[in-house]
Design a protein around this motif. Structure first.
Motif, PDB file in Angstrom:
ATOM      1  N   VAL A  69     -59.756 -21.600  27.693  1.00  0.00           N
ATOM      2  CA  VAL A  69     -59.551 -22.449  26.425  1.00  0.00           C
ATOM      3  C   VAL A  69     -61.368 -22.027  26.052  1.00  0.00           C
ATOM      4  O   VAL A  69     -61.832 -22.072  24.970  1.00  0.00           O
ATOM      5  N   MET A  70     -62.636 -21.642  27.200  1.00  0.00           N
ATOM      6  CA  MET A  70     -63.729 -21.954  26.276  1.00  0.00           C
ATOM      7  C   MET A  70     -64.308 -20.229  25.757  1.00  0.00           C
ATOM      8  O   MET A  70     -64.512 -20.687  25.154  1.00  0.00           O
ATOM      9  N   MET A  71     -63.824 -19.527  26.169  1.00  0.00           N
ATOM     10  CA  MET A  71     -63.408 -18.800  25.046  1.00  0.00           C
ATOM     11  C   MET A  71     -63.106 -18.409  24.162  1.00  0.00           C
ATOM     12  O   MET A  71     -63.856 -18.061  22.718  1.00  0.00           O
ATOM     13  N   ALA A  72     -61.868 -19.264  23.833  1.00  0.00           N
ATOM     14  CA  ALA A  72     -61.478 -19.565  22.109  1.00  0.00           C
ATOM     15  C   ALA A  72     -61.857 -20.331  21.380  1.00  0.00           C
ATOM     16  O   ALA A  72     -62.562 -20.844  20.491  1.00  0.00           O
ATOM     17  N   VAL A  73     -62.868 -21.767  22.287  1.00  0.00           N
ATOM     18  CA  VAL A  73     -64.284 -22.615  21.673  1.00  0.00           C
ATOM     19  C   VAL A  73     -64.590 -21.466  21.029  1.00  0.00           C
ATOM     20  O   VAL A  73     -65.848 -21.768  19.469  1.00  0.00           O
TER      21      VAL A  73
ATOM     22  N   ALA B 118     -71.147 -13.905  25.916  1.00  0.00           N
ATOM     23  CA  ALA B 118     -71.669 -13.244  27.192  1.00  0.00           C
ATOM     24  C   ALA B 118     -71.218 -13.902  28.467  1.00  0.00           C
ATOM     25  O   ALA B 118     -70.793 -12.917  29.274  1.00  0.00           O
ATOM     26  N   VAL B 119     -72.120 -15.048  28.548  1.00  0.00           N
ATOM     27  CA  VAL B 119     -71.887 -15.451  29.846  1.00  0.00           C
ATOM     28  C   VAL B 119     -70.649 -15.943  30.370  1.00  0.00           C
ATOM     29  O   VAL B 119     -70.403 -15.830  31.501  1.00  0.00           O
ATOM     30  N   ARG B 120     -69.687 -16.386  29.358  1.00  0.00           N
ATOM     31  CA  ARG B 120     -69.315 -16.430  29.620  1.00  0.00           C
ATOM     32  C   ARG B 120     -67.403 -15.587  30.335  1.00  0.00           C
ATOM     33  O   ARG B 120     -67.355 -16.330  31.252  1.00  0.00           O
ATOM     34  N   CYS B 121     -68.063 -14.397  29.268  1.00  0.00           N
ATOM     35  CA  CYS B 121     -66.972 -13.726  30.164  1.00  0.00           C
ATOM     36  C   CYS B 121     -67.767 -12.754  31.211  1.00  0.00           C
ATOM     37  O   CYS B 121     -66.734 -12.290  32.093  1.00  0.00           O
ATOM     38  N   PHE B 122     -68.765 -12.912  32.157  1.00  0.00           N
ATOM     39  CA  PHE B 122     -68.851 -12.142  32.612  1.00  0.00           C
ATOM     40  C   PHE B 122     -69.158 -13.190  33.634  1.00  0.00           C
ATOM     41  O   PHE B 122     -68.798 -12.958  35.507  1.00  0.00           O
TER      42      PHE B 122
END
Length: 400
Positions: free
Chosen positions: A47-51, A106-110
């Motif tokens: 969900v954080m990526m959507a946010v 980028a941080v969340r993806c990694f």
């Protein structure tokens, strides 16, 4: 304000204006964050990526709204330096906020285990840094701050995985960021040089060759801008006509080179007394026009006219002589005396000639008995309300 400082201000204002022409890159970055953020969120159920994607798009919409607000403000009133600085700071907030969103993306993806998300993060960081560096390098501090807040988190997050490929990716981030810093300096210097040359050419086309004051063309342009402000906001302004007394006699006695030097000194003295929104122009011979902006009443224009006359009546050091000239002024107020330049100049000239006709101690012809003697002020006393300096008369040596 010197010619160089005026050019520097014009270049800075143009820099700020160019910043607000970058609409398409803003849209591209916002859409990229939104679509890829939602795609990664769907793929990984994070969900954080959507946010983050939605936040990036919200920042984008805010930046576009700021661009439209800038267009509206500039249409109402041209930028000055202080206003341009405020708009630059507002734009910087938007650019840096976007950089923060990219860094967070980028941080969340990694931190996710999906390698495809890592690849998307790398593409977004590279794309954002390249676009921002190319489009906003005209204000280096904005781009540098944006690179820091976007690249630094991405480097840290890539190293968090600590395998060979992620370390290589972190190194690439750093190398591209350092290369971007060099590119920033190059783009800024090149653009500044081009804008300075353009501003200098524009200034020369609108300046009097002898005194470096604005010429009639520049006077018309400045007047038209004040006329727009009068129509839109009711901002009154004054037109003041001035000419020198005894300039012809000084020119004949000391030569044309000395007369040219007197005119240059006159230009400097007048300019020193003007506010940033005021303009002094030479329209011919020893005739000058001052356009005074934001005038509340006739007394304010009269005060400026008297201060200019007092400054122009100070001695001129010419050919070893303390040459003293007089000056006279007449003024017209917009809209009371007219709204066109011709109307206001006509009214101001009428007032000027009325003063010269009616004042005590009228200008007398200078005798040629002693060519080495300077011109000196007459001892005649003028009424306090007279719009002129003391009249000039020859010295005793001249009279003899």
């Amino acid at each position: 304000m010197t010619a160089n400082s005026k050019i520097a201000n014009a270049v800075y204002i143009e820099f700020v204006r160019l910043l607000y022409t970058a609409r398409w890159p803003i849209v591209v970055v916002g859409c990229a964050m939104l679509t890829t953020g939602l795609a990664v969120a769907w793929q990984t159920r994070d969900v954080m990526m959507a946010v983050i994607g939605l936040t990036g798009m919200a920042v984008t919409l805010g930046r576009l709204a700021l661009c439209f607000a800038f267009d509206h403000a500039v249409a109402k009133r041209p930028l000055d330096v202080e206003t341009a600085k405020r708009w630059e700071r507002r734009l910087a907030v938007g650019v840096i906020s976007t950089g923060v969103c990219v860094g967070a993306f980028a941080v969340r993806c990694f931190l996710l285990s999906d390698l495809a998300a890592h690849m998307i993060a790398g593409g977004l960081v590279f794309g954002y840094c390249a676009g921002t560096t190319t489009r906003f390098s005209i204000r280096p501090w904005i781009v540098q701050a944006s690179l820091v807040v976007s690249v630094t988190p991405a480097v840290g997050a890539a190293l968090w995985n600590f395998d060979l490929l992620h370390v290589a990716q972190a190194v690439l981030f750093l190398l591209f960021a350092l290369g971007g810093l060099e590119l920033i300096d190059y783009i800024h210097a090149t653009t500044a040089e081009q804008l300075t040359l353009r501003a200098e050419a524009t200034r020369l086309a609108r300046a009097d060759a002898l005194t470096n004051l604005p010429n009639r063309r520049h006077l018309v342009e400045h007047f038209n801008e004040l006329a727009k402000r009068l129509a839109r906001h009711g901002e009154s302004f004054a037109v003041i006509s001035l000419d020198l007394d005894f300039f012809k006699e000084a020119n004949d006695r000391f030569g044309h080179a000395a007369g040219d030097e007197i005119l240059r000194i006159v230009a400097g003295r007048m300019t020193d007394l003007l506010a940033d929104d005021d303009l002094a122009a030479r329209i011919g011979g020893d005739e000058f026009v001052v356009v005074q902006a934001n005038v509340s009443d006739a007394a304010e224009a009269d005060d400026l006219g008297r201060r200019i006359v007092a400054a122009l009546s100070e001695p001129y050091a010419i050919a070893g002589e303390a040459v003293m000239l007089g000056a006279s002024f007449g003024r017209a107020l917009a809209p009371a005396d007219g709204v066109t330049l011709d109307e206001l100049l006509h009214k101001a000239d009428e007032a000027l000639y009325a003063v010269k006709r009616n004042r005590p101690g009228r200008v007398r012809e200078v005798a040629s008995g002693a060519d080495h003697a300077p011109l000196v002020p007459a001892i005649d006393t003028l009424p306090e309300h007279d719009q002129t300096a003391p009249a000039m008369r020859p010295t005793n040596a001249d009279a003899g």
